[in-house]
Design a protein around this motif. Structure first.
Motif: not given
Lengths: 163, 669
Positions: A64-66, A83, A105-107
Motif C-alpha cells: 500500500s502506497w499512501n 485497502d 497506490k493513492r495519489q
C-alpha cells in the motif's frame, strides 16, 4: 502524585494513543509475513512472498502506497480498512485470476490498483471486469479508481521458488 | 497555448536584449536609454498548464489508444476487437451502475464533503412514490426524461399545482429528447461506436404524436412565445413538419414573437413543406423576409439551415442559391462553420454532376484555422471532404491537405464517430495506395497508421494487395499476411486468391537481400493459408468452400520449397474431397508435384497424383504417366497402377519411344 507528574502521565498516555503502527512494539515479527516450509517442499512462492518483511524497501516494495500513516495525516484507520476491502474485492471479482499481491497506490483523491492477472479468461471478459471493478470501487470509495493490470500467460511464471 | 509560447519567446527575447545591454554598458555607458518592455498580462485558464504539458507529448504510432489497457493480451488487433473491448468495458461500467441502483441502500455513505452527486445512486421512482415538485425539477436538471414523465404524471394525479416555469422547462426537455430517454452522458464508447440513428432516419417522422409533450403543450395556459417556439422546434427536429408549420403560421398570424432558432428549424425542413424546388426556394425567401420584417437577426443556424435545404433541393439553380446565401451571410459578418462547408460540398459535388473544384476554394479559406463544434453537422465535413477527394476529384494532394487540416490544432475532435473515422481513412488509404509510390505509401502511411489508428477493411486490403501485384514489392507479403490474420480477413476468398496469385507469379529474386528467404516464407504462408482455413472449417458451421484452383496454387507454392510432406497432404485433400471442392486445379500444379515426387523418390505419391488427374479427366494425364515412368524405375506393383489409371497404351508407347531412342543412339554410335 504532584500536579506536574499528572500532566506528564497524561502526555505519555496521549502520545501512546496517537502512536502509529510503525512505532508500536514488534511482537509478532517472528511469524508475520513468513511462510512455513512444507515437508515435501512444494509450496510455491512468488518473489514477494519469498522475501520476509524486513526486506521491504530493500528487495521489495510496499503493498500500500499512501501517507495516512505519517504523523498528523488523516484517515489512518479508514485507509487500512479500505485497502483490505479493495484486496478482498479484487480477489473475489477476479476470482482465481490474481497471481500477485494487490498493490494499492493513492495519489491525491486517486486510487490506482495494480496486480498480475492470469490469462484465464478472454480479453473481452477482462475488459468487462476492468470496467466493472473501476466503476463499483469508485462508487464505494467515492473517488476515481484506476486498474493497472498486467497479464501473465503461464501462472508458473510468477513462482520464484518452492519451499 | 499560443499565448504561452509567445510569452516564452518574449522572455528569451528580453534576456537576450538585457545581455546585450550589459555588454554595451561596459563598452559605452552612454547608451542606457533602451527600455524594458513588460508584456501585457495574459489571462490564463486553470487548465493552461495542463494543456501546455499535454502539448509536449507527441503522437506515438506504436501505442494503442489510451482507453485500452497497455498489455499485449489486452491490446486489440482488429476492428472487431477495438469495438468489442471498448464496449465490454463500458458494459462493465453499466453493470456496476445497475448494482448501485439495485442496492441503493448500501451506497448511501458520504465520503466526500460536500458529497459528490455522481457517485451516489439516483432516486428511483415507481407509481406509488410520494413525489414533490423538487423531484420534478431535479429530474429535469439531470435530463432523466422517463423519470420526469413519471413524476409529472404522479404530481398530476395528486392534483399538485405546477407553475408555468416548471411546465415550460419540462416541455423543453421533452421536445428536445422526443419523450425518449437519451443515452447517458458518460457512455462515451457507446456514443462513439453506435451508428448514428438520427442521420439515417433523416427523412422519417419520428415525433411521438399526442404523447406527453403535446399534451403538456395544450395544458400550458397562457402560452408564452417560448412555449410555441419550443413545440415548433421539437416537432421540426423529429420531422412532424405539418403540425409544426401550422403552429408556426398561427403564430405569425397572431403576431407572436418567435426567436431565431424557431425560424431556423422551419428553414431546415422546407423540403417537407413544398414539393418542387422553385416553391421551396420561394418559401425560404419568404421566411427570410419575414425574419427581416419581424426584426429577428439571423445567426449561424440560419445559414446552415438554408444551405441544408438548398443542398437537398435538387434544383439546377442550387449552386447559385448557395453562393447567394453564402455571400449574403458573409456581408452581415456571420462566420460559416464546418457544417456550412459540408452543405456546400453536398450541393456542388453530386455523384452524377459535373466535376467541381469548390473544395480547393474551401480549403484555401479555412486551412490553418482551428474549429470547434458549432453545429451538429460539423462532424460531417471531414468524411465528406475526403470522399470528394477520392471519388469526385481523385486528387491526392488535395487529400493530403484535408488530412493536414484535420490534424491541425484540435480539429481532430470534429471527426465525428468511429464509423465516420473509418470511412474517412478508407477513402484516404485507397487514394494513397493508388496514387502514391508503393514504398512511400508503406513507409509514410501504412507503418504509421496501421493498426492502432486505422485497420484496413477487406476492400482496402484488396487495393493494397493489387498495388503489390502491380509493383512487385513482394517483400511486403509476409507483413501483409500476418496483418490479414490479425485483422480476421483470412476467410475472404478474393483476398486469399489474390495473395496466392501474387506469390505464384512473382518469383523471389535471390540476388536481392530482402528477398533471400522469401521462397521459404511464401511456402510457409501457403501452408498457413491451408491450415488456418482447415482449422476454421472444423469450427464454423458455414465453412469456407475450397476451390480447386486455390488448392492447386497453394500446392505449387509449397512445391517450390520442396516440402513433400506438406504437398502430399494437400494432394490427398484434392483426391479425397473432390465432391466438396469447387472446380479443378491447374494441370501445371500436378506437373510440379510429380517433379517434386521424382526428386524426393516417392513413386506411390506420384501415382496418387496420376489417379487424381485421370479422375478429373485431364487430357494431359498421359503425358504425366510418361513422366512418371521415365522418372522412376517402377516395380511391378506400381506399373500395374499406372496401367490402371493411364491405360495399357501408355506403357506400350513408352516402350516404343525408348526403343526408338536406343535405336537412335545405336545409329549415332
Amino acid at each position: 502524585m504532584s500536579f506536574s507528574g499528572l500532566i506528564k502521565q497524561n502526555a505519555l498516555i496521549s502520545s501512546q494513543l496517537s502512536r502509529g503502527i510503525q512505532t508500536s512494539a514488534i511482537l509478532a515479527s517472528v511469524q508475520s509475513g513468513r511462510y512455513k516450509i512444507t515437508p515435501k517442499r512444494d509450496r510455491p512462492l512468488t518473489y514477494e512472498m519469498a522475501n520476509p518483511p524486513h526486506y521491504i524497501a530493500h528487495r521489495k516494495g510496499w503493498n500500500s502506497w499512501n501517507t495516512s500513516n505519517l504523523r498528523g495525516e488523516l484517515r489512518t484507520a479508514q485507509c487500512i480498512t479500505e485497502d483490505a476491502f479493495i484486496r478482498k474485492f479484487m480477489t473475489g471479482t477476479w476470482h482465481s485470476l490474481v497471481l500477485s499481491e494487490v498493490i494499492i497506490k493513492r495519489q491525491f483523491n486517486h486510487i490506482r490498483i495494480a496486480a498480475l492477472i492470469k490469462q484465464g479468461i478472454s480479453s473481452r471478459k477482462m475488459y468487462f471486469l476492468i470496467g466493472y471493478t473501476e466503476e463499483l470501487l469508485s462508487y464505494w470509495l467515492q473517488c476515481p479508481v484506476t486498474l493497472e493490470l498486467q497479464t501473465i500467460t503461464d501462472p508458473k511464471d510468477v513462482i520464484f521458488k518452492y519451499i | 497555448m499560443q499565448h504561452l509560447r509567445r510569452s516564452v519567446s518574449s522572455i528569451s527575447y528580453l534576456n537576450r536584449s538585457s545581455l546585450s545591454r550589459c555588454t554595451r554598458f561596459f563598452a559605452t555607458s552612454t547608451e542606457l536609454e533602451e527600455k524594458v518592455e513588460i508584456p501585457n498580462y495574459i489571462q490564463r485558464s486553470p487548465t493552461t498548464i495542463l494543456r501546455a504539458l499535454s502539448q509536449t507529448v507527441g503522437f506515438d504510432p506504436t501505442a494503442a489508444h489510451y482507453k485500452y489497457h497497455d498489455d499485449p493480451y489486452l491490446i486489440p488487433l482488429s476492428n472487431v476487437g477495438k469495438r468489442s473491448f471498448a464496449l465490454a468495458m463500458e458494459s462493465g461500467r453499466k453493470s456496476a451502475k445497475f448494482i448501485r441502483q439495485q442496492h441503493s441502500n448500501l451506497f448511501q455513505h458520504r465520503e466526500a464533503d460536500p458529497p459528490i452527486e455522481a457517485f451516489l445512486p439516483t432516486k428511483m421512482y415507481t407509481i406509488d412514490s410520494q413525489v414533490e415538485i423538487s423531484d420534478l425539477t431535479t429530474s429535469i436538471e439531470h435530463s432523466h426524461v422517463s423519470d420526469a414523465i413519471l413524476v409529472y404524471a404522479l404530481l398530476k394525479k395528486n392534483n399538485v399545482e405546477l407553475t408555468n416555469d416548471v411546465k415550460q422547462s419540462l416541455l423543453e426537455l421533452l421536445c428536445f429528447y422526443n419523450c425518449e430517454e437519451p443515452l447517458e452522458e458518460d457512455m462515451i464508447e457507446e456514443r462513439w461506436f453506435r451508428q448514428n440513428q438520427r442521420l439515417k432516419e433523416r427523412n422519417r417522422k419520428t415525433w411521438k404524436d399526442n404523447d406527453t409533450a403535446e399534451q403538456l403543450y395544450y395544458e400550458i395556459e397562457p402560452k408564452t412565445p417560448q412555449t410555441y417556439a419550443c413545440i415548433i422546434r421539437g416537432m421540426c427536429k423529429y420531422y412532424q413538419v405539418e403540425k409544426a408549420y401550422a403552429i408556426f403560421q398561427d403564430c405569425l398570424a397572431n403576431n407572436i414573437k418567435l426567436d431565431v432558432d424557431c425560424f431556423n428549424s422551419i428553414l431546415n425542413v422546407v423540403r417537407f413543406i413544398k414539393e418542387s424546388a422553385d416553391l421551396r426556394w420561394s418559401v425560404m425567401l419568404d421566411l427570410l423576409k419575414t425574419m427581416k420584417e419581424k426584426g429577428v437577426s439571423p445567426n449561424l443556424g440560419t445559414l446552415n439551415a438554408c444551405l441544408n435545404s438548398i443542398s437537398e433541393m435538387g434544383s439546377k439553380n442550387a449552386k447559385d442559391y448557395a453562393i447567394q446565401i453564402m455571400t449574403e451571410f458573409k456581408n452581415i459578418g456571420i462566420e460559416p462553420s464546418l457544417a456550412s462547408y459540408y452543405h456546400i460540398l453536398h450541393t456542388f459535388c453530386k455523384d452524377r454532376g459535373p466535376v467541381s473544384h469548390v473544395l480547393v476554394d474551401i480549403l484555401n479559406e479555412i486551412e490553418g484555422k482551428e474549429f470547434e463544434m458549432r453545429d451538429i453537422k460539423d462532424t460531417m465535413f471531414f468524411v465528406t471532404a475526403m470522399d470528394v477527394c477520392r471519388n469526385h476529384l481523385y486528387d491526392l494532394n488535395l487529400a493530403k491537405r484535408v488530412d493536414a487540416f484535420l490534424h491541425f490544432g484540435e480539429n481532430y475532435n470534429l471527426i465525428g464517430d468511429s464509423y465516420k473515422e473509418s470511412i474517412y481513412y478508407r477513402n484516404y488509404f485507397t487514394l494513397l495506395v493508388q496514387a502514391e509510390p508503393f514504398d512511400k505509401f508503406m513507409a509514410d502511411y501504412y507503418h504509421i497508421l496501421v493498426p492502432h489508428v486505422y485497420i484496413p477493411e477487406p476492400s482496402v486490403m484488396e487495393e493494397i494487395l493489387k498495388a503489390v501485384e502491380v509493383t512487385g514489392a513482394i517483400d511486403n507479403i509476409p507483413l501483409l499476411w500476418s496483418h490479414m490474420i490479425c485483422f480476421e480477413q483470412i476467410s475472404r476468398d478474393n483476398l486469399l486468391a489474390l495473395i496466392v496469385r501474387i506469390m505464384l507469379q512473382n518469383k523471389p529474386d535471390l540476388t536481392i537481400k530482402t528477398q533471400e528467404n522469401l521462397k521459404e516464407t511464401f511456402s510457409h504462408i501457403a501452408w498457413d493459408i491451408w491450415s488456418k482455413i482447415e482449422e476454421k472449417n472444423e469450427l464454423r458451421s458455414k465453412p469456407v468452400v475450397w476451390t480447386g484452383k486455390l488448392l492447386g496454387d497453394i500446392l505449387r507454392i509449397i512445391c517450390t520449397s520442396e516440402d513433400i510432406d506438406r504437398a502430399s497432404v494437400i494432394m490427398e485433400k484434392l483426391l479425397n474431397d473432390q465432391q466438396k471442392i469447387l472446380g479443378e486445379s491447374d494441370y501445371i500444379a500436378m506437373e510440379d508435384y510429380v517433379q517434386l515426387c521424382i526428386t524426393k523418390k516417392q513413386p506411390s505419391k506420384a501415382i496418387q497424383c496420376l489417379q487424381y488427374c485421370t479422375e478429373i479427366g485431364f487430357n494431359e494425364s498421359k503425358n504425366l504417366a510418361k513422366t512418371i515412368c521415365k522418372g522412376f524405375t517402377l516395380d511391378e506393383n506400381h506399373t500395374r497402377r499406372v496401367v490402371r489409371y493411364a491405360g495399357e497404351s501408355v506403357i506400350q508407347e513408352i516402350e516404343k519411344e525408348m526403343q526408338e531412342e536406343s535405336a537412335a543412339k545405336n545409329v549415332t554410335q
